[in-house]
Write a protein that holds these residues in place. Structure first.
Motif, mmCIF file in Angstrom:
data_model
loop_
_atom_site.group_PDB
_atom_site.id
_atom_site.type_symbol
_atom_site.label_atom_id
_atom_site.label_comp_id
_atom_site.label_asym_id
_atom_site.label_seq_id
_atom_site.Cartn_x
_atom_site.Cartn_y
_atom_site.Cartn_z
ATOM 1 N N LEU A 206 -9.027 -2.597 42.815
ATOM 2 C CA LEU A 206 -8.962 -3.293 41.533
ATOM 3 C C LEU A 206 -8.024 -2.534 40.603
ATOM 4 N N ASN A 207 -7.349 -3.261 39.713
ATOM 5 C CA ASN A 207 -6.365 -2.642 38.820
ATOM 6 C C ASN A 207 -7.018 -1.741 37.781
ATOM 7 N N LYS A 208 -6.341 -0.618 37.478
ATOM 8 C CA LYS A 208 -6.843 0.313 36.465
ATOM 9 C C LYS A 208 -6.237 -0.068 35.106
ATOM 10 N N THR A 209 -7.054 -0.708 34.272
ATOM 11 C CA THR A 209 -6.548 -1.202 32.979
ATOM 12 C C THR A 209 -7.418 -0.792 31.786
ATOM 13 N N LEU A 210 -8.605 -0.211 32.027
ATOM 14 C CA LEU A 210 -9.556 0.032 30.939
ATOM 15 C C LEU A 210 -9.487 1.454 30.404
ATOM 16 N N GLY A 211 -9.604 1.567 29.068
ATOM 17 C CA GLY A 211 -9.638 2.867 28.407
ATOM 18 C C GLY A 211 -11.018 3.144 27.841
ATOM 19 N N ILE B 183 -15.836 -18.231 34.409
ATOM 20 C CA ILE B 183 -14.426 -18.645 34.371
ATOM 21 C C ILE B 183 -13.591 -17.631 33.602
ATOM 22 N N LEU B 184 -14.135 -17.134 32.482
ATOM 23 C CA LEU B 184 -13.429 -16.113 31.700
ATOM 24 C C LEU B 184 -13.201 -14.854 32.534
ATOM 25 N N LEU B 185 -14.235 -14.401 33.243
ATOM 26 C CA LEU B 185 -14.100 -13.203 34.071
ATOM 27 C C LEU B 185 -13.106 -13.407 35.203
ATOM 28 N N SER B 186 -13.006 -14.642 35.703
ATOM 29 C CA SER B 186 -12.078 -14.912 36.808
ATOM 30 C C SER B 186 -10.622 -14.823 36.363
ATOM 31 N N LEU B 187 -10.380 -14.882 35.053
ATOM 32 C CA LEU B 187 -9.008 -14.750 34.537
ATOM 33 C C LEU B 187 -8.506 -13.318 34.630
ATOM 34 N N GLY B 188 -9.450 -12.359 34.697
ATOM 35 C CA GLY B 188 -9.069 -10.951 34.802
ATOM 36 C C GLY B 188 -9.843 -10.097 33.823
ATOM 37 N N ILE B 189 -10.027 -8.822 34.164
ATOM 38 C CA ILE B 189 -10.813 -7.927 33.323
ATOM 39 C C ILE B 189 -10.119 -7.623 32.010
ATOM 40 N N PHE C 226 -37.697 1.398 25.367
ATOM 41 C CA PHE C 226 -36.781 1.944 26.378
ATOM 42 C C PHE C 226 -35.965 0.832 27.007
ATOM 43 N N PHE C 227 -36.607 -0.306 27.202
ATOM 44 C CA PHE C 227 -35.942 -1.419 27.869
ATOM 45 C C PHE C 227 -34.871 -2.073 26.994
ATOM 46 N N ALA C 228 -34.856 -1.717 25.693
ATOM 47 C CA ALA C 228 -33.795 -2.216 24.826
ATOM 48 C C ALA C 228 -32.448 -1.589 25.187
ATOM 49 N N TYR C 229 -32.506 -0.476 25.925
ATOM 50 C CA TYR C 229 -31.272 0.234 26.295
ATOM 51 C C TYR C 229 -30.738 -0.184 27.662
ATOM 52 N N ILE C 230 -31.522 -0.971 28.380
ATOM 53 C CA ILE C 230 -31.090 -1.379 29.720
ATOM 54 C C ILE C 230 -29.775 -2.151 29.631
ATOM 55 N N GLY C 231 -28.853 -1.812 30.492
ATOM 56 C CA GLY C 231 -27.559 -2.490 30.509
ATOM 57 C C GLY C 231 -26.388 -1.532 30.485
ATOM 58 N N PHE C 232 -26.604 -0.300 29.970
ATOM 59 C CA PHE C 232 -25.483 0.634 29.894
ATOM 60 C C PHE C 232 -24.954 0.988 31.278
ATOM 61 N N ASP C 233 -25.831 0.901 32.298
ATOM 62 C CA ASP C 233 -25.392 1.238 33.651
ATOM 63 C C ASP C 233 -24.329 0.282 34.171
ATOM 64 N N ALA C 234 -24.237 -0.917 33.549
ATOM 65 C CA ALA C 234 -23.199 -1.872 33.957
ATOM 66 C C ALA C 234 -21.807 -1.311 33.691
ATOM 67 N N VAL C 235 -21.710 -0.369 32.729
ATOM 68 C CA VAL C 235 -20.416 0.251 32.425
ATOM 69 C C VAL C 235 -19.886 0.982 33.651
ATOM 70 N N SER C 236 -20.789 1.610 34.400
ATOM 71 C CA SER C 236 -20.338 2.407 35.550
ATOM 72 C C SER C 236 -19.766 1.548 36.672
ATOM 73 N N THR C 237 -20.048 0.238 36.653
ATOM 74 C CA THR C 237 -19.468 -0.642 37.677
ATOM 75 C C THR C 237 -17.967 -0.799 37.476
ATOM 76 N N ALA C 238 -17.476 -0.394 36.289
ATOM 77 C CA ALA C 238 -16.051 -0.551 35.975
ATOM 78 C C ALA C 238 -15.209 0.629 36.449
ATOM 79 N N SER C 239 -15.821 1.622 37.098
ATOM 80 C CA SER C 239 -15.138 2.874 37.449
ATOM 81 C C SER C 239 -13.763 2.670 38.075
ATOM 82 N N GLU C 240 -13.684 1.722 39.011
ATOM 83 C CA GLU C 240 -12.444 1.539 39.762
ATOM 84 C C GLU C 240 -11.333 0.940 38.903
#
Length: 461
Positions: free
Chosen positions: A19-24, A167-173, A226-240
Motif C-alpha cells: 500500500l502507498n505511504k501517504t500518511l503523516g 465508496i469514499l474509502l475505495s477512492l483512496g486513503i 474505558f470503552f469510550a476509548y476503544i477505536g484507537f487501535d484502528a490507527v495501527s492498521t495504517a502502518s503500511e
C-alpha cells in the motif's frame, strides 16, 4: 507445527503487493480522534456521573485514559518496528505464530465489523431525529432494523451511510483522510464550543460532594468509560501507509489518545459543573439536557450536527481498519486472495466494497443492542495479546531493534495485560458465550480454508 509457526520480518518486506505511504502524524492523530470520539461523548459522561461516579467522573476518565495509554504504548512499539498492514493480527503473526494470529485477526473482524454496524444504527437514529425536526419522516418499514412487531424491516439510512463510506474509502486513503480530517475538526469544534460556553455557567457548588459514591464509584466509572476509548487501535492498521512509521506511528497513537482524554475530562467537568449530577439520572442525552437547562437551544442544533459528524468519522475509521485487516489476511492466504487485490492507486477496492455492503446489511437488518458488548471483548482480547506480545517481541532477533520502545519494560506491558484481562473477566456470561461461539467458528474457518491456503505453509512445501 504450522499453527505456531511465526512469520519472518523480511517476508513482509518482500511482499509484492504493498500500500502507498501517504500518511503523516497529523493524519494519524485525526484518524485516532475520529475513531474514539463519537456520539458517545455527548451521552456517556452524564450517564456514568449520574449512576456511579458523580463529579468524580473526571477522575474516571483520567484513570481509564492512563489504562488505555498502557496498551497504546505497546501498540506504538509494534507499529514502529513492524510497519505492515494488519495491526494486532500482523504483530501476533511475528511473535506468536499463525494460529494465534488468525484467532486475533478473527476477533478484530468482530470488533471492526460490529462497531461499523452498531455506530451506523446510532447514526441513523440521530439523522431521523434531525429530519423530524424539519417535519421530514422516513417510512417506518425502512427506518429501523428487522422488527415486524414495530413495523420496521430494514434500516435504510444505516445501510446507506456504510456503503457511502465504503465508496469514499475505495477512492483512496489520501482522499478519505482529507474528508476525515475535516469532519474531525468540525466535531472537535462543536465539543470545544460546549466546553467554552458552558464554562461561563459552571457553579462550583455542583461539584460538591465530589465523590458521592466514594472512590469505588470512580473505579467502577473508569471500567465503564474505558470503552469510550476503544477505536484507537484502528490507527495501527495504517502502518503500511505511513511515511516514516518509526517516528509517526507512536506520535499518531499517543497524540490521538491525549486529545481524546483531554476532551472527555473537560466536557465532564463542565457538564457536572453546569448541572448537578443527580439531575442527570435517566437522561439519555445529558449534554443536550444541560443546554436546555441553560436556555442555550441555539447550540443544541450544532450538537446534533457534531454527533452525526462524530459518528460518521467512527464509521469511516473502523471501516478502514476492517478493510486493511482483511487485506493483510488475504495477502497471507488465510482469506481468499481476492481480498488482497489492489487497483492502480494500490487501494483494495474489491475488499472495501464487499466489507461495506455486508456490514451495511448487518446494520440495516440486525438489532445490535445485545451484541454491543462483543465489540468490547474483541478489543480487550487484542489489547491483552499485544501487551503480552511485547515480551516476545524483545526476544525476537529477526525484527529490527530500532524505533519506539515501550518505557519501563517489562512493567508496563505486564500491567497492561493484567488490566485488560481483569476488564474482560468483568464482562457478562452472555458476552463470553457469544465470543466463544465466534471463536469456534473462526477455528473452523482456519482449519477448513486458511491452513490449506496459507502463504507460510507454501514455504514449507
Amino acid at each position: 507445527m504450522l499453527f505456531f509457526k511465526r512469520k519472518v520480518f523480511k517476508q513482509d518486506t518482500e511482499n509484492t503487493v504493498h500500500l502507498n505511504k501517504t500518511l503523516g502524524p497529523f493524519d494519524l492523530t485525526m484518524l485516532g480522534v475520529g475513531a474514539v470520539v463519537g456520539g458517545g461523548i455527548f451521552i456517556l459522561p452524564g450517564e456514568v456521573a449520574s449512576i456511579v461516579a458523580g463529579p468524580g467522573i473526571m477522575l474516571s476518565f483520567i484513570i481509564a485514559g492512563i489504562a488505555c495509554c498502557l496498551a497504546a504504548l505497546c501498540y506504538s512499539e509494534f507499529a514502529s518496528k513492524l510497519p505492515v498492514a494488519g495491526s494486532a493480527y500482523t504483530y501476533s503473526y511475528h511473535v506468536f505464530g499463525e494460529g494465534i494470529a488468525w484467532i486475533l485477526g478473527w476477533s478484530l473482524l468482530l470488533e471492526y465489523g460490529l462497531a461499523v454496524a452498531a455506530i451506523a444504527s446510532g447514526w441513523s437514529s440521530y439523522v431521523k431525529s434531525l429530519l423530524e425536526g424539519f417535519n421530514l419522516h422516513i417510512p417506518a418499514a425502512i427506518s429501523g432494523s428487522y422488527n415486524p412487531a414495530n413495523g420496521t424491516y430494514f434500516d435504510i439510512p444505516a445501510f446507506l451511510i456504510v456503503v457511502v463510506i465504503g465508496i469514499l474509502l475505495s477512492l483512496g486513503i489520501r482522499e478519505s483522510t482529507r474528508v476525515n480530517n475535516l469532519m474531525v475538526l468540525i466535531k472537535i469544534a462543536v465539543v470545544v464550543l460546549f466546553i467554552v460556553v458552558g464554562a461561563f455557567y459552571v457553579k462550583p457548588d455542583n461539584w460538591t460532594p465530589f465523590l458521592p459514591f466514594g472512590f469505588n464509584g470512580v473505579i467502577t466509572g473508569a471500567s465503564m468509560v474505558f470503552f469510550a476509548y476503544i477505536g484507537f487501535d484502528a490507527v495501527s492498521t495504517a502502518s503500511e501507509e505511513v511515511k516514516n512509521p518509526q517516528r509517526n506511528m507512536p506520535i499518531g497513537i499517543i497524540a490521538s489518545l491525549a486529545v481524546c482524554t483531554l476532551l472527555y475530562i473537560l466536557l465532564s467537568a463542565v457538564l457536572t459543573g453546569v448541572i448537578s449530577y443527580d439531575k442527570l439520572v435517566g437522561v439519555s442525552a445529558p449534554v443536550a439536557f444541560a443546554l436546555q437547562y441553560l436556555n442555550l437551544n441555539w447550540i443544541a442544533g450544532l450538537l446534533s450536527l457534531g454527533a452525526i459528524v462524530g459518528m460518521t468519522t467512527v464509521i469511516l475509521v473502523m471501516s478502514y481498519g476492517g478493510t486493511r485487516l482483511i487485506f493483510a489476511m488475504g495477502r497471507d492466504g488465510l482469506l481468499p486472495k481476492t481480498f488482497a487485490k489492489v487497483n492502480k492507486k494500490n487501494t483494495p477496492v474489491k475488499n472495501t466494497l464487499i466489507f461495506a455492503f455486508l456490514m451495511g446489511l448487518v446494520a440495516g437488518i440486525v438489532p445490535l443492542a445485545d451484541l454491543a458488548a462483543l465489540i468490547n471483548i474483541g478489543t480487550l482480547f487484542a489489547f491483552s495479546m499485544v501487551s503480552l506480545g511485547i515480551l516476545f517481541l524483545r526476544r525476537n532477533k529477526d525484527i529490527p531493534d530500532s524505533g519506539f520502545k515501550t518505557p519501563l519494560y517489562p512493567f508496563i506491558p505486564i500491567l497492561s495485560f493484567v488490566l485488560c484481562v481483569y476488564l474482560m473477566l468483568n464482562l457478562s456470561k452472555v458476552t463470553w458465550l457469544s465470543f466463544a461461539i465466534w471463536f469456534v467458528v473462526g477455528l473452523c474457518v482456519y482449519f477448513l480454508y486458511g491452513r490449506k491456503h496459507s502463504e507460510l505453509r507454501k514455504t514449507d512445501l
